[in-house]
Design a protein around this motif. Structure first.
Motif, PDB file in Angstrom:
ATOM      1  N   GLU A 174       0.835  -1.197   0.000  1.00 14.45           N
ATOM      2  CA  GLU A 174       0.000   0.000   0.000  1.00 14.45           C
ATOM      3  C   GLU A 174       0.873   1.252   0.000  1.00 14.45           C
ATOM      4  O   GLU A 174       1.848   1.343   0.738  1.00 14.45           O
ATOM      5  N   LYS A 175       0.515   2.221  -0.838  1.00 16.40           N
ATOM      6  CA  LYS A 175       1.256   3.479  -0.931  1.00 16.40           C
ATOM      7  C   LYS A 175       0.280   4.649  -0.845  1.00 16.40           C
ATOM      8  O   LYS A 175      -0.850   4.562  -1.292  1.00 16.40           O
ATOM      9  N   GLY A 176       0.769   5.747  -0.299  1.00 18.93           N
ATOM     10  CA  GLY A 176      -0.065   6.942  -0.199  1.00 18.93           C
ATOM     11  C   GLY A 176      -1.282   6.732   0.675  1.00 18.93           C
ATOM     12  O   GLY A 176      -2.344   7.290   0.387  1.00 18.93           O
ATOM     13  N   ARG A 177      -1.148   5.917   1.745  1.00 19.05           N
ATOM     14  CA  ARG A 177      -2.297   5.600   2.586  1.00 19.05           C
ATOM     15  C   ARG A 177      -2.165   6.225   3.977  1.00 19.05           C
ATOM     16  O   ARG A 177      -2.801   5.775   4.924  1.00 19.05           O
ATOM     17  N   ASP A 178      -1.357   7.271   4.091  1.00 17.14           N
ATOM     18  CA  ASP A 178      -1.192   7.923   5.387  1.00 17.14           C
ATOM     19  C   ASP A 178      -2.538   8.443   5.892  1.00 17.14           C
ATOM     20  O   ASP A 178      -3.264   9.142   5.184  1.00 17.14           O
ATOM     21  N   GLY A 179      -2.872   8.094   7.132  1.00 18.03           N
ATOM     22  CA  GLY A 179      -4.129   8.540   7.711  1.00 18.03           C
ATOM     23  C   GLY A 179      -5.277   7.585   7.492  1.00 18.03           C
ATOM     24  O   GLY A 179      -6.353   7.765   8.069  1.00 18.03           O
ATOM     25  N   TYR A 180      -5.071   6.589   6.617  1.00 19.80           N
ATOM     26  CA  TYR A 180      -6.120   5.608   6.350  1.00 19.80           C
ATOM     27  C   TYR A 180      -5.870   4.337   7.164  1.00 19.80           C
ATOM     28  O   TYR A 180      -4.734   3.998   7.493  1.00 19.80           O
ATOM     29  N   ALA A 197      -5.366   0.475   7.546  1.00 20.59           N
ATOM     30  CA  ALA A 197      -4.759  -0.509   6.647  1.00 20.59           C
ATOM     31  C   ALA A 197      -5.822  -1.438   6.069  1.00 20.59           C
ATOM     32  O   ALA A 197      -6.773  -1.841   6.751  1.00 20.59           O
TER      33      ALA A 197
END
Length: 597
Positions: A151-157, A159
């Motif tokens: 997973e990339k660009g998932r900061d704050g989301y 998992a």
């Protein structure tokens, strides 16, 4: 954890068996029958570690009482002409699949059900082996980058995948991944054809070899043998396609309702002896999509700890409070019921529940056990609860008339508030049903998500159910249905008793066609499945998380389409494999007398 019918569980995908360049099976049981160059090419093809062939040793001659059955000598899946699921039905009468009723329900249950405990040293080795796999997996993860997307660009989301789940599937399950998810390219009758695949990267990916393997099918839920490409069911379904097309592409509440489905619902209600029934286009999803309609936040559900995952999902979606009781343990069920009724809903200061429901299965698909229905009904009446019975595996397979566990125990089906089941197994079709009082079914026609939004059953699927159900009921003017029910009962008792003589541990009730054979160690699941496939026998392995860590097993599913020749062929192979891999854990005394078929 893997069946061949493509129902709610993963479909049987990877084949591992010896074939020659033309896609035909060699005579015999392995590569030993091939010529030099051909043999070298085959060994090279299956040289990846995940596919290292496990040859069955044949060292010492067997004693006379363990010698192979004469009926198995001439049988081999490749030699037998393809029957598309039709077996010769024996004419002689056999004991029907029915509770005897001579003892109390409790005594009869304990007399006919077996859950032999694992030997202590085997349990220790099982835990040790499993945790060793975990340790090696963590080391592997530290040293090598896994061949998977991240997973990339998932900061704050949150998992998408649980960390342990990802680790387990990559480094533990992957090691025996070839034993599951194997595609077939034939009708899943008494035999089936596997698509051969190999891996060159230790199970990360697979590729087809272009060959196929014909195997004896001991993994499909084809209990009554109606999964066939020929015969009355197939002919009627084909005619239905010509007359009505392939699908209605609409829900029952819009354009998907028709006379055929109304006839099917009326026949289903008559089959079970209840007031009304409603049918759906999905199987196990019937649980997940209808339980939320039947329950609410102030409902209490008492669920068996071995209930199917679709039931668990439906309960989670419903918002109801769920309490679990020990598997088939009536004392624990009464304890949980008593506490729930006495103390009420703790979230609302002890107010009474709007609804209390007991939720059980007819045959538990991983355990091979049968619900203790008379005792459950007695507790249901005592505490004024509702009873929801999932008969996905028991309908068609249990009872002298094939009408499930109510028929098996000779219980009035109206004593069960909600009868649920699927058409994917004994009927050789797809879809599911709920049956009960007219008031219940009218409520579901209005409130069921599956009825209002899901696509209705397609014409050929509905016709398959109609024809097979009428055959079971004898409304086709023949006794084929009765003979199939008796054949399945005979096959079940014979296979289970022969396995007991071999000394392996099996779980469940002696009348259950689901036969789990315990192998315990995770590595032995792969070893047994692969070795059986080299012997042209297709079976399903099941391990953690579908089963407890130390209870890995091979699950055999019997069918009325199987003949004694086929069962003896399988039992001979199982006997040799059990000797080689050390699977004869049972400490029960073995009956030295021949088992009569």
């Amino acid at each position: 954890m893997g069946n061949f019918d493509g129902d709610s569980e993963t479909v049987f995908e990877q084949s591992y068996a010896t074939t020659n360049g033309n896609g035909k099976l060699p005579n015999g049981n392995g590569v030993a029958d091939l010529s030099g160059p051909e043999k070298q090419e085959l060994l090279r093809k299956f040289s990846a570690p995940a596919y290292t062939e496990i040859r069955t040793r044949r060292s010492q001659p067997k004693p006379a009482n363990d010698a192979q059955s004469p009926s198995s000598i001439n049988y081999h899946p490749e030699k037998k002409s393809i029957s598309n699921g039709h077996a010769s039905i024996l004419d002689q009468e056999s004991k029907p699949n029915q509770a005897e009723g001579k003892l109390s329900p409790e005594l009869e249950h304990f007399q006919k059900t077996s859950f032999e405990e694992v030997p202590l040293h085997t349990a220790c080795l099982t835990y040790l082996g499993f945790y060793l796999l975990m340790i090696l997996g963590y080391i592997n993860q530290l040293l090598f980058v896994p061949k998977v997307a991240t997973e990339k660009g998932r900061d704050g989301y949150v998992a998408l995948y649980d960390a342990f789940e990802s680790f387990y599937s990559r480094y533990v399950y992957r090691r025996i991944k070839d034993c599951w998810n194997r595609p077939i390219c034939s009708v899943p009758g008494d035999e089936l054809t596997l698509k051969d695949r190999v891996t060159d990267d230790y199970g990360w990916s697979f590729k087809f070899t272009g060959t196929e393997t014909r195997c004896l099918n001991l993994g499909s839920y084809n209990y009554l043998g109606f999964a066939a490409a020929t015969g009355q069911c197939a002919d009627d379904s084909e005619e239905s396609v010509r007359n009505s097309g392939l699908a209605y592409c609409s829900s029952r509440c819009e354009l998907g309702d028709n006379e055929q489905l109304q006839e099917l619902e009326a026949l289903t209600a008559r089959y079970f002896g209840v007031e009304d029934a409603i049918v759906f286009g999905m199987g196990f999803a019937t649980n997940a999509l209808n339980l939320p309609s039947l329950l609410g936040p102030n409902s209490l559900v008492i669920s068996d700890e071995k209930n199917h995952a679709s039931i668990i999902l439906g309960l989670r979606l419903s918002g109801a409070t769920t309490k679990v009781f020990k598997h088939n343990n009536m004392r624990d069920l009464e304890r949980v019921l008593r506490q729930g009724v006495c103390y009420g809903n703790p979230k609302k200061g002890g107010q009474p529940w709007d609804k209390v429901m007991i939720l059980v299965e007819g045959i538990f698909s991983m355990e091979g056990s049968i619900v203790r229905l008379p005792e459950v009904i007695a507790l249901k009446k005592k505490y004024k609860a509702y009873l929801y019975l999932d008969e996905a595996h028991s309908v068609g397979a249990m009872g002298s008339r094939g009408r499930g566990v109510t028929d098996y125990f000779n219980v009035d089906p109206k004593e069960v508030d909600i009868l649920m089941g699927t058409f994917t197994k004994s009927f050789g079709s797809a879809g599911g049903y709920l049956a009960g009082s007219k008031k219940l079914i009218d409520f579901l026609r209005t409130n069921s998500h599956a009825h209002c939004y899901a696509a209705s059953i397609s014409p050929p699927i509905a016709q398959q159910i109609l024809t097979s159900m009428k055959t079971i009921m004898g409304e086709d003017g023949t006794d084929i249905g009765r003979k199939k029910i008796h054949q399945l009962a005979r096959n079940t008792r014979y296979f289970r008793r022969r396995l007991a003589q071999l000394g392996v541990i099996t779980y469940g009730h002696e009348d259950s066609p689901v036969v789990p054979m315990l192998v315990y160690l995770f590595s032995k699941i792969g070893a047994v499945v692969r070795t059986l496939t080299t012997r042209h026998i297709a079976a399903v392995g099941a391990g953690f998380p579908a089963t407890p860590i130390m209870e890995g097993r091979i699950r055999f599913c019997l069918s009325a389409a199987h003949t004694k020749e086929q069962l003896d062929f399988a039992l001979e192979a199982i006997d040799e494999i059990a000797d080689d891999l050390g699977l004869k854990y049972s400490r029960k005394p073995r009956d030295p007398n021949p088992v009569i078929y």
